[in-house]
Design a protein around this motif. Structure first.
Motif, PDB file in Angstrom:
ATOM      1  N   PHE A   1     -13.574   4.896   4.820  1.00  0.00           N
ATOM      2  CA  PHE A   1     -13.188   4.882   6.230  1.00  0.00           C
ATOM      3  C   PHE A   1     -14.302   5.437   7.105  1.00  0.00           C
ATOM      4  CE2 PHE A   1      -9.074   5.599   3.966  1.00  0.00           C
ATOM      5  CZ  PHE A   1      -8.565   4.326   4.165  1.00  0.00           C
TER       6      PHE A   1
ATOM      7  N   ALA B   1     -12.484  11.054   3.537  1.00  0.00           N
ATOM      8  CA  ALA B   1     -11.874  10.066   2.647  1.00  0.00           C
ATOM      9  C   ALA B   1     -12.808   8.866   2.520  1.00  0.00           C
ATOM     10  CB  ALA B   1     -10.514   9.629   3.199  1.00  0.00           C
TER      11      ALA B   1
ATOM     12  N   ASP C   1       1.527   9.238   2.602  1.00  0.00           N
ATOM     13  CA  ASP C   1       0.133   9.563   2.322  1.00  0.00           C
ATOM     14  C   ASP C   1      -0.743   9.026   3.446  1.00  0.00           C
ATOM     15  OD1 ASP C   1      -2.033  10.371   0.234  1.00  0.00           O
ATOM     16  OD2 ASP C   1      -2.573   8.329   0.831  1.00  0.00           O
TER      17      ASP C   1
ATOM     18  N   HIS D   1       0.814  -1.215   0.000  1.00  0.00           N
ATOM     19  CA  HIS D   1       0.000   0.000   0.000  1.00  0.00           C
ATOM     20  C   HIS D   1       0.855   1.277   0.000  1.00  0.00           C
ATOM     21  CE1 HIS D   1      -3.616  -2.376   0.581  1.00  0.00           C
ATOM     22  NE2 HIS D   1      -3.023  -3.008   1.572  1.00  0.00           N
TER      23      HIS D   1
ATOM     24  N   THR E   1      -6.833  14.337   8.628  1.00  0.00           N
ATOM     25  CA  THR E   1      -6.433  14.071   7.247  1.00  0.00           C
ATOM     26  C   THR E   1      -7.351  13.057   6.569  1.00  0.00           C
ATOM     27  OG1 THR E   1      -4.914  12.252   7.793  1.00  0.00           O
ATOM     28  CG2 THR E   1      -4.024  14.501   7.868  1.00  0.00           C
ATOM     29  N   LEU E   2      -8.048  12.256   7.376  1.00  0.00           N
ATOM     30  CA  LEU E   2      -8.905  11.207   6.811  1.00  0.00           C
ATOM     31  C   LEU E   2     -10.372  11.621   6.723  1.00  0.00           C
ATOM     32  CD1 LEU E   2      -7.408   8.115   8.677  1.00  0.00           C
ATOM     33  CD2 LEU E   2      -7.003   8.800   6.302  1.00  0.00           C
TER      34      LEU E   2
ATOM     35  N   VAL F   1      -4.026   8.437   3.595  1.00  0.00           N
ATOM     36  CA  VAL F   1      -4.987   7.394   3.198  1.00  0.00           C
ATOM     37  C   VAL F   1      -4.270   6.053   3.053  1.00  0.00           C
ATOM     38  CG1 VAL F   1      -6.540   6.647   1.363  1.00  0.00           C
ATOM     39  CG2 VAL F   1      -6.556   9.032   2.121  1.00  0.00           C
TER      40      VAL F   1
ATOM     41  N   ALA G   1      -3.632   4.669   6.489  1.00  0.00           N
ATOM     42  CA  ALA G   1      -4.859   4.117   7.080  1.00  0.00           C
ATOM     43  C   ALA G   1      -5.162   2.745   6.505  1.00  0.00           C
ATOM     44  CB  ALA G   1      -6.021   5.072   6.834  1.00  0.00           C
ATOM     45  N   GLU G   2      -4.968   2.590   5.207  1.00  0.00           N
ATOM     46  CA  GLU G   2      -5.203   1.291   4.572  1.00  0.00           C
ATOM     47  C   GLU G   2      -4.218   0.249   5.097  1.00  0.00           C
ATOM     48  OE1 GLU G   2      -7.089  -1.494   2.785  1.00  0.00           O
ATOM     49  OE2 GLU G   2      -7.796   0.578   2.583  1.00  0.00           O
TER      50      GLU G   2
ATOM     51  N   ARG H   1     -13.233   0.497   8.766  1.00  0.00           N
ATOM     52  CA  ARG H   1     -13.684   0.551   7.381  1.00  0.00           C
ATOM     53  C   ARG H   1     -15.138   0.985   7.364  1.00  0.00           C
ATOM     54  NH1 ARG H   1      -9.834  -1.337   4.219  1.00  0.00           N
ATOM     55  NH2 ARG H   1      -8.380  -2.941   4.999  1.00  0.00           N
TER      56      ARG H   1
ATOM     57  N   TRP I   1       0.019  11.376  12.608  1.00  0.00           N
ATOM     58  CA  TRP I   1       0.463  12.173  11.459  1.00  0.00           C
ATOM     59  C   TRP I   1       1.152  13.432  11.960  1.00  0.00           C
ATOM     60  CZ3 TRP I   1       0.710  11.918   6.188  1.00  0.00           C
ATOM     61  CH2 TRP I   1       0.962  13.120   5.514  1.00  0.00           C
TER      62      TRP I   1
END
Length: 340
Positions: free
Chosen positions: A315, A312, A239, A221, A308-309, A241, A244-245, A338, A269
């Protein structure tokens, strides 16, 4: 298996046949040459100050050597001449060279230990299948001597690949002081109990599987495994995102693993200091604290990471009340899931 390096194997790998009586000396001569020189003789022949040579030796992680002890070879003279040439043309300062030497010493010490351990484990397994009890030291030495030339080429290739990746990463980011990253820790739940319940061989398999899962999912990722520390893996991504993944995929993967307990993940972050391949600073400290607050198979992210998320896709964030963290103070966090 033969207790000495066979003539066929020696010819195939361009190595001398192994001495039956002293396999370790034979391996040493195969890898480095005959040990005939003292530290002072090496320094004199290479034109290096003896104190400078001692500093480099210690930076590699090796213990002190007496001035009259003959453990060095012409290979040591040759490498010190190269070091002196680097300093003379001002490609690197002495401080830079010592820093790089420390990093190389730490990294390759782990590589060497892993190689010897893997060889010994494989040979022990073969012996058990034949009903034998003892592992002959000569057999380990023979296997290491056979693998060394091939592994040396592989190490050079991997170093060049990582060098290229680091140069690309450096060119794509702003000044070091302005760098912001997502930093995460994934920590095995109940590892202390697990380690007490397993036999050493079983524990080694579990730790190996723990690391393998991290290396499967983090790079996939777009992240980087910074290091593994026993039952914990540290990772980073540029990044949010992607980070997070990574965190959620690690939680899912360990939860599915039958022979491992689940993990808890902390993710933060912010600005970081990159030094000698590791990461430092308040963002790292925060991520490390958050992982201790997370429940099994869950991901806890910092307030900045949550920001930041926001919005997005894919999530879901659940805000938690602020808590006081040791050395950090009051901090707000989010549970990352998720999207349902």
């Amino acid at each position: 298996m033969s207790a000495s390096l066979s003539r066929d194997a020696a010819s195939r790998y361009n190595l001398p046949a192994m001495d039956h009586t002293d396999p370790w000396r034979s391996v040493a001569e195969t890898l480095l040459g005959a040990p005939t020189l003292t530290p002072l003789e090496v320094a004199r022949e290479s034109g290096t100050d003896p104190d400078e040579a001692r500093r480099l030796w210690r930076a590699l992680g090796f213990p002190p050597v007496a001035d009259d002890e003959r453990i060095f070879t012409p290979s040591d003279v040759a490498i010190l001449r190269e070091v002196r040439a680097v300093l003379e043309v001002d490609v690197a300062s002495r401080e830079d060279l010592l820093q790089i030497t420390r990093v190389i010493g730490q990294a390759l010490a782990r590589v060497a230990d892993a190689q010897v351990t893997a060889s010994a484990t494989r040979l022990e397994h073969a012996l058990r299948e034949r009903g034998a009890d003892a592992l002959d030291a000569n057999a380990i030495a023979e296997r290491v001597a056979q693998l060394a030339p091939r592994l040396e080429q592989f190490l050079a290739y991997v170093w060049r690949r990582h060098l290229l990746a680091s140069l690309r990463s450096r060119a794509a980011r702003p000044a070091e002081g302005d760098r912001a990253l997502a930093v995460g820790f994934a920590d095995l739940v109940g590892f202390t109990s697990l380690s007490q319940a397993l036999e050493p061989r079983e524990l080694a398999v579990a730790v190996d599987r723990f690391e393998a899962i991290a290396y499967e999912h983090v790079p996939e990722h777009g992240g980087r495994v910074v290091k593994t520390i026993g039952d914990e893996v540290m990772f980073a991504a540029e990044d949010g995102v992607a980070a997070a993944e990574i965190a959620l995929s690690l939680a899912d993967a360990y939860h599915r693993e039958k022979n491992l307990p689940g993990v808890r993940v902390g993710l933060a972050w912010g600005p970081v200091l990159s030094w000698e391949g590791d990461l430092y600073g308040p963002t790292v400290n925060l991520a490390s604290r958050l992982v201790n607050l997370a429940h099994a198979n869950s991901v806890l992210v910092s307030d900045a990471m949550g920001a930041t998320l926001q919005g997005a896709p894919g999530f879901e964030l659940l805000h938690l009340r602020a808590v006081r963290l040791q050395g950090i103070g009051r901090a707000r966090s989010w549970v990352l899931r998720r999207a349902r």
